[in-house]
Design a protein around this motif. Structure first.
Motif, short mmCIF file in Angstrom:
data_model
loop_
_atom_site.label_atom_id
_atom_site.label_comp_id
_atom_site.label_asym_id
_atom_site.label_seq_id
_atom_site.Cartn_x
_atom_site.Cartn_y
_atom_site.Cartn_z
N ASP A 124 0.85 -1.19 0.00
CA ASP A 124 0.00 0.00 0.00
C ASP A 124 0.88 1.24 0.00
N ALA A 125 1.01 1.86 -1.16
CA ALA A 125 1.89 3.02 -1.31
C ALA A 125 1.39 4.24 -0.56
N SER A 126 0.12 4.21 -0.10
CA SER A 126 -0.42 5.37 0.61
C SER A 126 0.04 5.44 2.06
N ILE A 127 0.61 4.35 2.58
CA ILE A 127 1.06 4.32 3.97
C ILE A 127 2.41 5.01 4.07
N GLY A 128 2.46 6.11 4.83
CA GLY A 128 3.72 6.82 5.01
C GLY A 128 4.50 6.33 6.21
N MET A 129 3.79 5.76 7.18
CA MET A 129 4.42 5.31 8.41
C MET A 129 3.55 4.22 9.03
N ALA A 130 4.18 3.18 9.56
CA ALA A 130 3.43 2.07 10.15
C ALA A 130 4.14 1.57 11.39
N THR A 131 3.36 0.94 12.28
CA THR A 131 3.90 0.42 13.54
C THR A 131 3.08 -0.80 13.97
N PRO A 132 3.69 -1.78 14.63
CA PRO A 132 2.94 -2.98 15.02
C PRO A 132 2.15 -2.79 16.32
N VAL A 133 1.04 -3.50 16.41
CA VAL A 133 0.28 -3.59 17.66
C VAL A 133 -0.02 -5.05 17.93
N LEU A 134 -0.05 -5.40 19.20
CA LEU A 134 -0.20 -6.79 19.62
C LEU A 134 -1.30 -6.87 20.66
N ARG A 135 -2.34 -7.66 20.37
CA ARG A 135 -3.43 -7.80 21.34
C ARG A 135 -2.90 -8.40 22.63
N CYS A 136 -3.27 -7.79 23.74
CA CYS A 136 -2.79 -8.26 25.04
C CYS A 136 -3.41 -9.59 25.43
N ASP A 137 -2.57 -10.49 25.89
CA ASP A 137 -3.11 -11.64 26.60
C ASP A 137 -3.28 -11.24 28.07
N ARG A 138 -3.81 -12.15 28.87
CA ARG A 138 -4.10 -11.80 30.26
C ARG A 138 -2.83 -11.41 31.02
N ALA A 139 -1.73 -12.13 30.80
CA ALA A 139 -0.50 -11.84 31.55
C ALA A 139 0.04 -10.46 31.20
N THR A 140 0.01 -10.10 29.92
CA THR A 140 0.52 -8.80 29.51
C THR A 140 -0.37 -7.68 30.03
N TYR A 141 -1.68 -7.88 29.93
CA TYR A 141 -2.61 -6.87 30.44
C TYR A 141 -2.40 -6.66 31.94
N ASP A 142 -2.26 -7.75 32.68
CA ASP A 142 -2.05 -7.63 34.12
C ASP A 142 -0.73 -6.93 34.43
N ALA A 143 0.31 -7.20 33.61
CA ALA A 143 1.60 -6.57 33.84
C ALA A 143 1.53 -5.07 33.57
N LEU A 144 0.80 -4.68 32.53
CA LEU A 144 0.62 -3.26 32.24
C LEU A 144 -0.12 -2.56 33.38
N LYS A 145 -1.17 -3.20 33.86
CA LYS A 145 -1.94 -2.61 34.96
C LYS A 145 -1.10 -2.53 36.24
N GLU A 146 -0.30 -3.54 36.48
CA GLU A 146 0.54 -3.55 37.67
C GLU A 146 1.56 -2.42 37.63
N ASP A 147 2.16 -2.20 36.45
CA ASP A 147 3.11 -1.09 36.32
C ASP A 147 2.45 0.23 36.69
N ARG A 148 1.25 0.44 36.17
CA ARG A 148 0.58 1.71 36.47
C ARG A 148 0.20 1.81 37.94
N ALA A 149 -0.24 0.69 38.52
CA ALA A 149 -0.62 0.70 39.94
C ALA A 149 0.58 1.01 40.83
#
Length: 266
Positions: A124-149
């Motif tokens: 797709d030549a219209s994309i000037g910039m791209a970045t990956p995203v990864l759906r959180c599993d339970r462990a990753t989601y909990d780790a993100l929440k723990e960091d913020r807490a």
């Protein structure tokens, strides 16, 4: 399409000084620096013509050259990795159709994450910039929440529209979910700190002034959104691999555990 990877690396860091030279224990008990691990991970990506460490620090440059990396020296004034990639191209005279910013603090990034970005931009030549995203599993989601807490600034989350164009990135866990309503699949996406740009997008980025949200969140990609430029999010699959960046010293045991798990499975 000629593709080059830059690994931006700076010695100074508020949260983790000298982070690129931090030593991490491997699955066989040996140690490697974070910058070497990042370079090895970037070197495993298919469809790339060259990999460079981009730094303004002689200590990092020497360490990188010692393990065989090509180094491009950059200006001290580079405020973030995207600006450092643009400056590396300017200082070196390197020409490319696609530039990948491979963060030096994410050695667990699988090669297929970046290969997905390259494929998306090739198709797709219209994309000037791209970045990956990864759906959180339970462990990753909990780790993100723990960091913020615990008051730690950890991973970044992304929200995007129906066309996968980014709406916002934050070091808060977005979207908010009522604790009693967290169900699988978890609708939170962990942003993987890798970017692919066309040279004209890089040039537009450094021409745009630093924006307030970028400063508040400490997230360089928000300048693209503030300038009205699209950021395409490309969903990737971890394929059972643990993904986590080294943001704080407390992340070292988590990454070393993941390395041990990878070694046990090889």
């Amino acid at each position: 399409m000629k593709t080059v990877i830059f690994i931006p690396a700076r010695y100074a860091s508020t949260r983790y000084p000298a982070k690129p030279l931090a030593m991490l224990r491997q699955s066989d008990g040996s140690e490697k620096s974070l910058i070497q691990m990042s370079w090895e991970a970037a070197s495993a990506i298919r469809g790339v013509d060259a990999v460079y460490v981009a730094t303004d620090d002689d200590r990092i440059a020497q360490a990188a050259q010692d393990f065989g990396a090509k180094v491009v020296m950059t200006d001290e004034a580079c405020e973030n990795g995207t600006a450092r990639c643009a400056n590396a191209m300017l200082n070196s005279g390197i020409e490319a159709d696609l530039v990948v910013n491979f963060q030096g603090d994410a050695p667990l990034t699988p090669p297929w994450f970046v290969e997905a970005l390259i494929e998306a931009m090739q198709s797709d030549a219209s994309i000037g910039m791209a970045t990956p995203v990864l759906r959180c599993d339970r462990a990753t989601y909990d780790a993100l929440k723990e960091d913020r807490a615990q008051g730690r600034v950890g991973g970044t989350t992304a929200v995007f529209d129906a066309q996968m164009n980014a709406l916002y990135f934050s070091k808060e866990v977005l979207p908010y979910i009522d604790p009693g309503k967290v169900a699988e699949p978890i609708p939170v996406f962990h942003h993987v700190g890798v970017y692919a740009y066309r040279p004209e997008a890089l040039a537009a980025y450094v021409a745009h002034p630093v924006c307030p949200l970028e400063t508040l969140e400490g997230l360089e990609q928000l300048r693209f959104l503030h300038a009205g430029m699209q950021v395409r999010c490309v969903e990737v699959d971890a394929r059972g691999r643990v993904f986590w960046e080294l943001n704080n010293p407390s992340d070292v045991p988590r990454i070393e555990a993941a390395l041990s798990q990878l070694g046990a499975g090889s």
